[in-house]
Design a protein around this motif. Structure first.
Motif, mmCIF file in Angstrom:
data_model
loop_
_atom_site.group_PDB
_atom_site.id
_atom_site.type_symbol
_atom_site.label_atom_id
_atom_site.label_comp_id
_atom_site.label_asym_id
_atom_site.label_seq_id
_atom_site.Cartn_x
_atom_site.Cartn_y
_atom_site.Cartn_z
ATOM 1 N N SER A 239 24.920 78.674 48.746
ATOM 2 C CA SER A 239 24.326 77.396 48.336
ATOM 3 C C SER A 239 24.007 77.392 46.846
ATOM 4 O O SER A 239 24.265 76.409 46.137
ATOM 5 C CB SER A 239 23.056 77.125 49.151
ATOM 6 O OG SER A 239 23.355 76.955 50.517
ATOM 7 N N THR A 297 35.689 62.882 47.055
ATOM 8 C CA THR A 297 34.966 63.751 47.994
ATOM 9 C C THR A 297 35.354 63.551 49.455
ATOM 10 O O THR A 297 35.206 64.475 50.261
ATOM 11 C CB THR A 297 33.440 63.545 47.852
ATOM 12 O OG1 THR A 297 33.133 62.158 48.070
ATOM 13 C CG2 THR A 297 32.961 63.956 46.477
ATOM 14 N N TRP A 298 35.855 62.365 49.818
ATOM 15 C CA TRP A 298 36.153 62.080 51.221
ATOM 16 C C TRP A 298 37.648 62.139 51.542
ATOM 17 O O TRP A 298 38.060 61.718 52.621
ATOM 18 C CB TRP A 298 35.602 60.711 51.605
ATOM 19 C CG TRP A 298 34.110 60.699 51.720
ATOM 20 C CD1 TRP A 298 33.211 60.661 50.697
ATOM 21 C CD2 TRP A 298 33.336 60.749 52.921
ATOM 22 N NE1 TRP A 298 31.916 60.681 51.174
ATOM 23 C CE2 TRP A 298 31.963 60.732 52.535
ATOM 24 C CE3 TRP A 298 33.652 60.805 54.273
ATOM 25 C CZ2 TRP A 298 30.934 60.763 53.471
ATOM 26 C CZ3 TRP A 298 32.621 60.826 55.202
ATOM 27 C CH2 TRP A 298 31.280 60.811 54.793
ATOM 28 N N SER A 302 39.568 66.457 47.335
ATOM 29 C CA SER A 302 38.460 67.409 47.188
ATOM 30 C C SER A 302 38.977 68.848 47.161
ATOM 31 O O SER A 302 38.431 69.697 46.461
ATOM 32 C CB SER A 302 37.446 67.238 48.323
ATOM 33 O OG SER A 302 38.048 67.516 49.578
ATOM 34 N N ASN A 318 35.245 75.072 50.725
ATOM 35 C CA ASN A 318 34.902 74.425 51.997
ATOM 36 C C ASN A 318 33.395 74.215 52.116
ATOM 37 O O ASN A 318 32.944 73.210 52.669
ATOM 38 C CB ASN A 318 35.414 75.264 53.176
ATOM 39 C CG ASN A 318 36.924 75.272 53.267
ATOM 40 O OD1 ASN A 318 37.582 74.306 52.879
ATOM 41 N ND2 ASN A 318 37.497 76.362 53.769
ATOM 42 N N LYS A 321 32.195 70.975 50.146
ATOM 43 C CA LYS A 321 32.669 69.634 50.513
ATOM 44 C C LYS A 321 31.581 68.757 51.136
ATOM 45 O O LYS A 321 31.409 67.594 50.751
ATOM 46 C CB LYS A 321 33.858 69.741 51.468
ATOM 47 C CG LYS A 321 35.126 70.244 50.805
ATOM 48 C CD LYS A 321 36.251 70.359 51.821
ATOM 49 C CE LYS A 321 37.494 70.964 51.199
ATOM 50 N NZ LYS A 321 38.587 71.137 52.186
ATOM 51 N N SER A 322 30.850 69.284 52.096
ATOM 52 C CA SER A 322 29.850 68.462 52.801
ATOM 53 C C SER A 322 28.741 67.961 51.883
ATOM 54 O O SER A 322 28.427 66.762 51.883
ATOM 55 C CB SER A 322 29.264 69.242 53.980
ATOM 56 O OG SER A 322 30.258 69.480 54.957
ATOM 57 N N PRO A 323 28.100 68.828 51.057
ATOM 58 C CA PRO A 323 27.078 68.291 50.143
ATOM 59 C C PRO A 323 27.655 67.294 49.142
ATOM 60 O O PRO A 323 26.976 66.329 48.772
ATOM 61 C CB PRO A 323 26.531 69.534 49.433
ATOM 62 C CG PRO A 323 27.493 70.631 49.714
ATOM 63 C CD PRO A 323 28.145 70.300 51.017
ATOM 64 N N MET A 325 30.119 65.175 49.704
ATOM 65 C CA MET A 325 30.291 63.920 50.446
ATOM 66 C C MET A 325 28.969 63.180 50.578
ATOM 67 O O MET A 325 28.907 61.964 50.404
ATOM 68 C CB MET A 325 30.894 64.215 51.822
ATOM 69 C CG MET A 325 32.327 64.728 51.768
ATOM 70 S SD MET A 325 32.904 65.425 53.342
ATOM 71 C CE MET A 325 33.034 63.948 54.340
ATOM 72 N N ILE A 326 27.913 63.916 50.863
ATOM 73 C CA ILE A 326 26.590 63.289 51.024
ATOM 74 C C ILE A 326 26.122 62.662 49.714
ATOM 75 O O ILE A 326 25.557 61.560 49.699
ATOM 76 C CB ILE A 326 25.572 64.344 51.514
ATOM 77 C CG1 ILE A 326 25.931 64.800 52.936
ATOM 78 C CG2 ILE A 326 24.144 63.777 51.488
ATOM 79 C CD1 ILE A 326 25.180 66.043 53.380
ATOM 80 N N PHE A 377 20.331 72.828 58.762
ATOM 81 C CA PHE A 377 21.578 72.889 58.000
ATOM 82 C C PHE A 377 21.519 74.047 57.014
ATOM 83 O O PHE A 377 20.459 74.612 56.747
ATOM 84 C CB PHE A 377 21.798 71.580 57.214
ATOM 85 C CG PHE A 377 21.639 70.329 58.019
ATOM 86 C CD1 PHE A 377 22.637 69.930 58.896
ATOM 87 C CD2 PHE A 377 20.499 69.548 57.904
ATOM 88 C CE1 PHE A 377 22.508 68.772 59.640
ATOM 89 C CE2 PHE A 377 20.354 68.390 58.648
ATOM 90 C CZ PHE A 377 21.360 67.996 59.522
ATOM 91 N N ILE A 381 23.512 71.571 51.996
ATOM 92 C CA ILE A 381 23.436 70.272 52.672
ATOM 93 C C ILE A 381 21.998 69.743 52.639
ATOM 94 O O ILE A 381 21.766 68.546 52.417
ATOM 95 C CB ILE A 381 23.952 70.378 54.120
ATOM 96 C CG1 ILE A 381 25.455 70.641 54.113
ATOM 97 C CG2 ILE A 381 23.626 69.130 54.917
ATOM 98 C CD1 ILE A 381 26.076 70.800 55.486
#
Length: 414
Positions: A239, A297-298, A302, A318, A321-323, A325-326, A377, A381
């Motif tokens: 992180s 990002t979506w 990415s 990998n 990617k999720s943070p 996108m948020i 999480f 995230i």
């Protein structure tokens, strides 16, 4: 252009040995640097709003120099081993090798805040004199000197990645500060030949500026606080490594909204009847930059950004990617925040700006601490959700402030 330096430096560090540890140390050092430079960030906005003639220029220049000296002294205090050990070791819980890397990386940032305060003053002078293109030229100089320094250190020396990042940052702002001052020479000369009846006092400058100074200080304090929580989260090292990359990506698009603040102040001051056009442009800007970030990002783009451009490993790419996108909604929320703040600055009502920032940071702290304690999480995230939640709270607060102002105005008119 300024926002490009973050992703570029992160990409270089990611290609150096021990990329995970060095990215983490660089991100932590940058967080400290940002909070220590925060009191002087709004000097450009203050200069844009207050500098009118010879007297106001000289007074704000003196005020800026004192502020720069104070911030540099705070930087030196942080570098005292006892102070740094308490903050980084005891509070954040850093251990070697990240601890040692972070301390040395921060040392290379010592000239950074003073140089930033100096160049933001003269960028304000350039905005007042409607020579904004020179700001872009100076930023090109910053980016070239920044990136070339990083590349030279990367290819020609064995210096660690975290140090490459902070040395490059300091080199870039020093060259930019020199360039801005030279470019503002004629504008300063014109100001020194201008005299107006409206007089400025140091007490008024201090009263006007202290809420503005508190605003970025409080806002940027969220980064070290988030870093503190990330150090205690699930997948802590990963992180800490990816958040500088994710934050830099979103900042590329958020910066376009942030830079609109001074433009709003100047344009509405000179063309008050065109307020609606300024507002409409903000709406178009918010939709455009947020859509562009969503596309990156979506979609599979990415993968190209995080793996090829940023140089992250498959695992870290990998993970990022999720943070990312948020946080894709952040550019639109930033444009809204910029519009709300600049409107208040035009009304010379800066206190709500500080209150809004307190609300935002409080929201960030509450959300990230709650999510990390619940262990729902991974840390990155949790941080992304916290940043978005805090910004939404601030936007909502400013909306309520404007409703109150409108209600009060209608009451007084009747």
């Amino acid at each position: 252009m300024m926002s490009l330096e973050g992703p570029i430096l992160a990409a270089i560090i990611a290609r150096a040995p021990n990329e995970k540890v060095n990215l983490a140390a660089y991100g932590i050092a940058l967080a400290f640097g940002l909070i220590l430079e925060s009191p002087i960030i709004m000097i450009m906005a203050a200069a844009t709003a207050l500098i009118k003639d010879k007297t106001s220029y000289k007074m704000l220049r003196n005020f800026t120099m004192i502020l720069n000296l104070s911030v540099t002294l705070l930087f030196l205090i942080l570098l005292l081993p006892q102070v740094f050990n308490y903050i980084a070791g005891t509070l954040i819980g850093l251990t070697d090798p990240v601890y040692s890397l972070t301390y040395n990386a921060i040392m290379f940032l010592l000239p950074w805040p003073g140089a930033i305060g100096y160049r933001r003053l003269y960028q304000g002078v350039l905005i007042v004199s409607e020579k904004t293109r020179y700001i872009a030229y100076s930023t090109v100089i910053r980016l070239i000197s920044n990136v070339s320094t990083a590349l030279l250190l990367f290819f020609l020396t064995p210096i660690k990645g975290a140090y490459i990042g902070t040395i490059a940052l300091s080199t870039g702002v020093i060259f930019e500060a020199i360039a801005v001052r030279l470019m503002a020479h004629k504008s300063v000369k014109q100001l020194k030949q201008t005299s107006k009846e409206e007089k400025l006092t140091y007490s008024f400058i201090a009263k006007y500026y202290y809420p503005l100074a508190l605003t970025p200080f409080i806002a940027l304090s969220s980064q070290p606080i988030v870093t503190f929580f990330l150090g205690k989260s699930i997948k802590a090292l990963e992180s800490l490594a990816v958040m500088p990359v994710v934050y830099s990506l979103t900042f590329i698009f958020r910066s376009l909204g942030l830079s609109y603040q001074e433009a709003i102040i100047v344009l509405v001051s000179k063309y008050p009847k065109e307020f609606k056009k300024v507002k409409n442009f903000a709406i178009y800007l918010a939709i455009t930059i947020t859509s562009l970030l969503f596309i990156i990002t979506w979609t599979p783009i990415s993968n190209f950004y995080f793996k090829v451009l940023s140089g992250l490993t498959e695992e870290l790419a990998n993970f990022a990617k999720s943070p990312a996108m948020i946080m894709s909604i952040m550019p639109a929320l930033t444009v809204l925040l910029t519009f709300q703040r600049s409107t208040l600055m035009l009304k010379k009502n800066t206190l709500p700006i500080t209150i809004g920032t307190v609300i935002e940071v409080s929201g960030i702290i509450f959300v990230i601490s709650t999510l990390i304690n619940l262990k729902l999480f991974v840390g990155a995230i949790c941080a992304a959700i916290a940043f978005v939640s805090g910004r939404l709270l601030a936007n909502t607060y400013f909306y309520l402030v404007f409703l109150l102002i409108k209600k009060k105005f209608q009451k007084n008119s009747s």
